[in-house]
Scaffold this motif. Sequence first.
Motif, mmCIF file in Angstrom:
data_model
loop_
_atom_site.group_PDB
_atom_site.id
_atom_site.type_symbol
_atom_site.label_atom_id
_atom_site.label_comp_id
_atom_site.label_asym_id
_atom_site.label_seq_id
_atom_site.Cartn_x
_atom_site.Cartn_y
_atom_site.Cartn_z
ATOM 1 N N LEU A 1 4.778 24.021 49.610
ATOM 2 C CA LEU A 1 4.322 23.072 50.619
ATOM 3 C C LEU A 1 3.447 23.824 51.611
ATOM 4 C CD1 LEU A 1 4.621 20.122 51.704
ATOM 5 C CD2 LEU A 1 6.447 21.004 53.166
ATOM 6 N N VAL A 2 2.206 23.356 51.754
ATOM 7 C CA VAL A 2 1.235 24.031 52.610
ATOM 8 C C VAL A 2 1.048 23.225 53.900
ATOM 9 C CG1 VAL A 2 -1.129 24.884 52.801
ATOM 10 C CG2 VAL A 2 0.061 24.966 50.598
ATOM 11 N N ASP A 3 1.236 23.884 55.030
ATOM 12 C CA ASP A 3 1.052 23.269 56.356
ATOM 13 C C ASP A 3 1.910 22.022 56.549
ATOM 14 O OD1 ASP A 3 -0.800 25.221 57.054
ATOM 15 O OD2 ASP A 3 -2.493 24.053 56.293
ATOM 16 N N ASN A 4 3.064 21.984 55.870
ATOM 17 C CA ASN A 4 3.997 20.855 55.976
ATOM 18 C C ASN A 4 3.358 19.524 55.588
ATOM 19 O OD1 ASN A 4 6.316 22.273 56.936
ATOM 20 N ND2 ASN A 4 5.318 22.437 58.941
ATOM 21 N N GLU A 5 2.284 19.561 54.821
ATOM 22 C CA GLU A 5 1.579 18.328 54.473
ATOM 23 C C GLU A 5 1.307 18.171 52.989
ATOM 24 O OE1 GLU A 5 -2.001 18.184 56.713
ATOM 25 O OE2 GLU A 5 -0.999 17.772 58.628
ATOM 26 N N GLU A 6 0.878 19.247 52.346
ATOM 27 C CA GLU A 6 0.433 19.152 50.963
ATOM 28 C C GLU A 6 1.253 20.078 50.073
ATOM 29 O OE1 GLU A 6 -4.279 18.211 51.399
ATOM 30 O OE2 GLU A 6 -3.616 20.251 51.839
ATOM 31 N N ALA A 7 1.533 19.614 48.875
ATOM 32 C CA ALA A 7 2.330 20.417 47.943
ATOM 33 C C ALA A 7 1.541 20.661 46.667
ATOM 34 C CB ALA A 7 3.641 19.712 47.614
ATOM 35 N N THR A 8 1.788 21.822 46.081
ATOM 36 C CA THR A 8 1.098 22.179 44.857
ATOM 37 C C THR A 8 2.014 23.014 43.975
ATOM 38 O OG1 THR A 8 -0.970 23.118 43.963
ATOM 39 C CG2 THR A 8 0.084 24.310 45.777
ATOM 40 N N LEU A 9 1.745 23.003 42.677
ATOM 41 C CA LEU A 9 2.519 23.766 41.699
ATOM 42 C C LEU A 9 1.685 24.967 41.279
ATOM 43 C CD1 LEU A 9 5.229 23.522 40.031
ATOM 44 C CD2 LEU A 9 3.810 22.576 38.199
ATOM 45 N N LYS A 10 2.145 26.175 41.611
ATOM 46 C CA LYS A 10 1.361 27.376 41.356
ATOM 47 C C LYS A 10 2.277 28.590 41.173
ATOM 48 C CE LYS A 10 -2.910 25.769 42.018
ATOM 49 N NZ LYS A 10 -2.484 24.360 41.913
ATOM 50 N N TYR A 11 1.683 29.682 40.644
ATOM 51 C CA TYR A 11 2.360 30.971 40.649
ATOM 52 C C TYR A 11 2.388 31.504 42.078
ATOM 53 C CZ TYR A 11 2.155 31.528 35.542
ATOM 54 O OH TYR A 11 2.326 31.376 34.182
ATOM 55 N N LEU A 12 3.532 32.035 42.497
ATOM 56 C CA LEU A 12 3.680 32.592 43.834
ATOM 57 C C LEU A 12 3.416 34.093 43.801
ATOM 58 C CD1 LEU A 12 4.676 32.171 46.816
ATOM 59 C CD2 LEU A 12 6.928 32.876 45.992
ATOM 60 N N GLU B 1 1.585 38.980 49.282
ATOM 61 C CA GLU B 1 0.702 40.094 49.609
ATOM 62 C C GLU B 1 0.829 40.397 51.098
ATOM 63 O OE1 GLU B 1 -3.117 38.646 48.324
ATOM 64 O OE2 GLU B 1 -2.812 39.362 46.272
ATOM 65 N N GLY B 2 1.861 41.151 51.464
ATOM 66 C CA GLY B 2 2.087 41.478 52.860
ATOM 67 C C GLY B 2 2.364 40.237 53.689
ATOM 68 N N ALA B 3 1.500 39.995 54.679
ATOM 69 C CA ALA B 3 1.663 38.830 55.549
ATOM 70 C C ALA B 3 1.010 37.589 54.963
ATOM 71 C CB ALA B 3 1.067 39.118 56.930
ATOM 72 N N MET B 4 0.484 37.697 53.757
ATOM 73 C CA MET B 4 -0.213 36.579 53.127
ATOM 74 C C MET B 4 0.532 36.134 51.857
ATOM 75 S SD MET B 4 -2.679 36.421 55.291
ATOM 76 C CE MET B 4 -3.873 35.280 54.532
ATOM 77 N N VAL B 5 0.267 34.908 51.487
ATOM 78 C CA VAL B 5 0.791 34.345 50.241
ATOM 79 C C VAL B 5 -0.378 33.840 49.420
ATOM 80 C CG1 VAL B 5 2.102 32.436 49.231
ATOM 81 C CG2 VAL B 5 3.068 33.729 51.122
ATOM 82 N N ARG B 6 -0.399 34.224 48.152
ATOM 83 C CA ARG B 6 -1.446 33.748 47.243
ATOM 84 C C ARG B 6 -0.828 32.821 46.221
ATOM 85 N NH1 ARG B 6 -3.020 38.241 44.543
ATOM 86 N NH2 ARG B 6 -2.524 37.526 42.429
ATOM 87 N N LEU B 7 -1.411 31.648 46.076
ATOM 88 C CA LEU B 7 -0.960 30.677 45.083
ATOM 89 C C LEU B 7 -1.964 30.690 43.942
ATOM 90 C CD1 LEU B 7 0.062 27.776 47.501
ATOM 91 C CD2 LEU B 7 1.511 29.577 46.535
ATOM 92 N N GLU C 1 -1.733 32.355 55.167
ATOM 93 C CA GLU C 1 -0.760 33.132 55.918
ATOM 94 C C GLU C 1 0.633 32.689 55.481
ATOM 95 O OE1 GLU C 1 -1.521 32.465 60.008
ATOM 96 O OE2 GLU C 1 -3.437 33.543 60.007
ATOM 97 N N ALA C 2 1.550 33.648 55.405
ATOM 98 C CA ALA C 2 2.870 33.349 54.855
ATOM 99 C C ALA C 2 3.563 32.217 55.614
ATOM 100 C CB ALA C 2 3.749 34.604 54.882
ATOM 101 N N GLY C 3 3.361 32.125 56.906
ATOM 102 C CA GLY C 3 4.005 31.089 57.704
ATOM 103 C C GLY C 3 3.526 29.686 57.406
ATOM 104 N N ARG C 4 2.414 29.561 56.690
ATOM 105 C CA ARG C 4 1.872 28.235 56.369
ATOM 106 C C ARG C 4 2.437 27.684 55.059
ATOM 107 N NH1 ARG C 4 -4.455 28.474 56.300
ATOM 108 N NH2 ARG C 4 -4.101 26.241 55.900
ATOM 109 N N VAL C 5 3.143 28.531 54.308
ATOM 110 C CA VAL C 5 3.614 28.133 52.978
ATOM 111 C C VAL C 5 5.136 28.118 52.949
ATOM 112 C CG1 VAL C 5 3.609 28.684 50.522
ATOM 113 C CG2 VAL C 5 1.549 29.090 51.904
#
Length: 233
Positions: free
Chosen positions: A182-193, A196-202, A215-219
Amino acid sequence: MLTAKQHELIRFIQQKLEDTGISPSFEEMKEALDLKSKSGVHRLISALEERGFIRRLPNRARALEVIKLPENSVMGASRPSATPASANDSVIAAHTAKPVAAQPANDIIDVPLHGRIAAGAPIEAIEGQSSMPVPAALLGPGDHYALEVSGDSMIEAGIFDGDFALVKRTETARDGEIVVALVDNEEATLKYLRKEGAMVRLDPANGAYEPQVYEAGRVQVQGKLAGLLRRYH
C-alpha cells in the motif's frame, strides 16, 4: 494455552481418527463445533498448527495428524489425583493418533474478496464485502484474503491479468517476496519487495515496466502472496 474452541476441535479430530482412521471434513468440524462458516474452522486449524498440536499432511486437503494433545484432551486417559503435576505435563504426545492416508476430499472455504490489485501502475484496492470459494489445501496457516489481479507487470512470475491472488495477511515480508504494498495509504500494488536502506523498491516481473522506488515510510506491506487461482472460460 488453547481456547475452548481449540480444545473442542482437537478432541473432535482425535476422536474421529480413533473411530474411523480418517480426519473429519471441514463440514463435519463446522457442525460439531456449531460454527457459522468453514472459515472459522480454517482459523482454528491454523492456530492449532502454529502451536504444534496438529499438522497437515502435504498435498492432501483432508489429511490432519494430531501431534500432541492438551493433557485434559487425551481420550480415555485418567490420572490419579495424588500425582503431582509438573511443567512437562502441560502437553503429552498423542501416541494414539496414527497418521493415515486421507481419502480424497474437496473441502472449500470462503475467503474475503477485497476487489482488484494492480500488477502494473498502482490502483486503488477496493474493500469489498464479497467472498470467493478456495480449496482449503491451497491455504496454509494464517488469515487470508483474495484480490483480483489487474495488469500484466507480473507475467514473468506467472501472474496474469484476471488471476486471483491469494494473500496471507502480514505487515512484514522478507526481501524478494511478492507482496501487496500500500503506497501513501491510497494505492495498492502487487510487486516484488526490495529493501534498499531508507528506500523501498517495488519490482515488476515484466521488462516493459520500471521499478517503483519510494521512501520506506510511504510503503506499508498488507500481505504476501500465498497462491493463485485462475479461471478458465
